[in-house]
Enzyme design. Sequence first.
Site, PDB file in Angstrom:
ATOM      1  N   GLU A  75      54.220  10.978  20.250  1.00 17.59           N
ATOM      2  CA  GLU A  75      55.166  10.203  20.932  1.00 17.59           C
ATOM      3  C   GLU A  75      56.856  10.540  20.286  1.00 17.59           C
ATOM      4  O   GLU A  75      56.959   9.300  19.581  1.00 17.59           O
ATOM      5  CB  GLU A  75      54.855   9.218  21.037  1.00 17.59           C
ATOM      6  CG  GLU A  75      55.758   7.917  22.176  1.00 17.59           C
ATOM      7  CD  GLU A  75      55.213   6.508  22.492  1.00 17.59           C
ATOM      8  OE1 GLU A  75      55.502   5.934  23.246  1.00 17.59           O
ATOM      9  OE2 GLU A  75      53.947   6.472  22.307  1.00 17.59           O
ATOM     10  N   HIS A  93      49.160  -1.223  28.494  1.00 16.69           N
ATOM     11  CA  HIS A  93      48.705  -2.776  26.748  1.00 16.69           C
ATOM     12  C   HIS A  93      48.766  -4.057  27.191  1.00 16.69           C
ATOM     13  O   HIS A  93      49.537  -4.740  27.043  1.00 16.69           O
ATOM     14  CB  HIS A  93      49.802  -1.777  25.372  1.00 16.69           C
ATOM     15  CG  HIS A  93      49.676  -0.875  25.219  1.00 16.69           C
ATOM     16  ND1 HIS A  93      49.137  -0.132  24.024  1.00 16.69           N
ATOM     17  CD2 HIS A  93      49.686   0.517  25.700  1.00 16.69           C
ATOM     18  CE1 HIS A  93      49.195   0.957  23.739  1.00 16.69           C
ATOM     19  NE2 HIS A  93      49.850   1.969  24.824  1.00 16.69           N
ATOM     20  N   ASN A  99      53.895  -0.103  28.734  1.00 15.27           N
ATOM     21  CA  ASN A  99      53.917  -1.201  28.133  1.00 15.27           C
ATOM     22  C   ASN A  99      54.482  -1.781  29.116  1.00 15.27           C
ATOM     23  O   ASN A  99      55.258  -1.242  29.881  1.00 15.27           O
ATOM     24  CB  ASN A  99      54.884  -1.621  27.019  1.00 15.27           C
ATOM     25  CG  ASN A  99      53.890  -0.555  25.771  1.00 15.27           C
ATOM     26  OD1 ASN A  99      53.643   0.658  25.605  1.00 15.27           O
ATOM     27  ND2 ASN A  99      53.203  -1.088  25.075  1.00 15.27           N
TER      28      ASN A  99
END
Length: 426
Positions: free
Chosen positions: A218, A67, A316
């Site tokens: 998730e 990301h 991330n």
Amino acid sequence: MMQSLPDGPVLLRNATVPACLLGQPGDLVRSDLALSGGQIATAALGMAEVDLKGGMVLPCFIDMHTHLDKGQIWDRSPNPDGTFAGALAAAGSDRESHWSATDLRRRVDFALRTAFAHGTRAIRTHLDSIPPQDAVSWPLFAEIRAEWAGRIDLQAASLAGCDMALDPAFVTLADRVAAHRGVLGLFTYAMPDMPERLRRVFTLAADRGLDMDFHADETLDPAVNTLAQIARAALDTGFQGKIVAGHCCSLSTMPEGEALQTLDLCAKAGVGIVSLPMCNLYLQDRHAARTPRNRGITLVHEARARGIPVAFASDNTRDPFYAYGDLDMVEVLREATRIAHLDHSATDWVQSVLTTPAALCGFAAPGLSPGAPADLVIFRARGWTELFSRPQSDRTVLRAGIAMDRTLPDHAELDDLMRPACALKP
């Protein structure tokens, strides 16, 4: 490890390499690698020689789930409690307040320079694509992709919630993704009409010749299983493109029979799985003053046993979804090995950051055979336990056979974007 190589063709002697990268059985083997004209070559008389003394050599890495648009915002938008809900709120607020083209460009460039220094040669990033952000992020990504051509191959996948799937805005998004040669992505969670939504999304992707990449399940709620619905929708629509599902955390908590049946469906539908163990470890089963019991990693061994391609990736980096990380695929593979018990298992798990993500994304496959690019990472470590016991900050990265400058960008470069948070620091 080494600052440079001799000019001209060179023979790297006594390299330790994974046997699977040479098409051989077994784990690690010793081999000589010849480099010439920026490629892996056939050894020839007269080549200069460098003795690696057993140092490991790997091709440069592929990071297929990142990301880049969220990265490095922790200092101005930290996760207030470390939970998934806290991450969603903090990241959403930051996007609405700060994600101009200038802000994004600087943070994405920082991320790419970081990944490049660590030895990554290809990246797929998810781009938050909720309007009006899509009109900013996608054209900017196209510019950055062109600027980085020849250093890091870049792909982008859209990221939007499945609540948007039946909205006309999602058709507009699919058109935008197609115009930018991207991948159509969706974040799935339990909804009563999910089958209809998924069939619609697969149809949109097929009509535009797009591959699909999902954020699926998730959560540790065992009742949530959109992964099975994704596989069924792919089969029902006869979708022929590539399909990837990331996270798939609830597989780890649902009844064993249901989890394995879901993986059987994924194998039949051709769904590949990318596991993001560091981020899931950070977010899942987090409760104040309580030690986590369930760690959220998906069923990677069971997936591979069914012939499902399994990759690992960064996810991330220093944002509300994961406070740490540096887009270093050595760290990803090291932590995946520890968290998922990849050791005492198959001997070719290194492919999960090399050829497997290349195949799932359509990147050129890395390798060590003659004719492959001499894009290599060289370590002093002579085996897996040595490799995974240290950060390998002294690794050498070769691009086209030339040792590159591995200086990492300084986090202080972004201080002005983090104000007023940084202004409060001593």
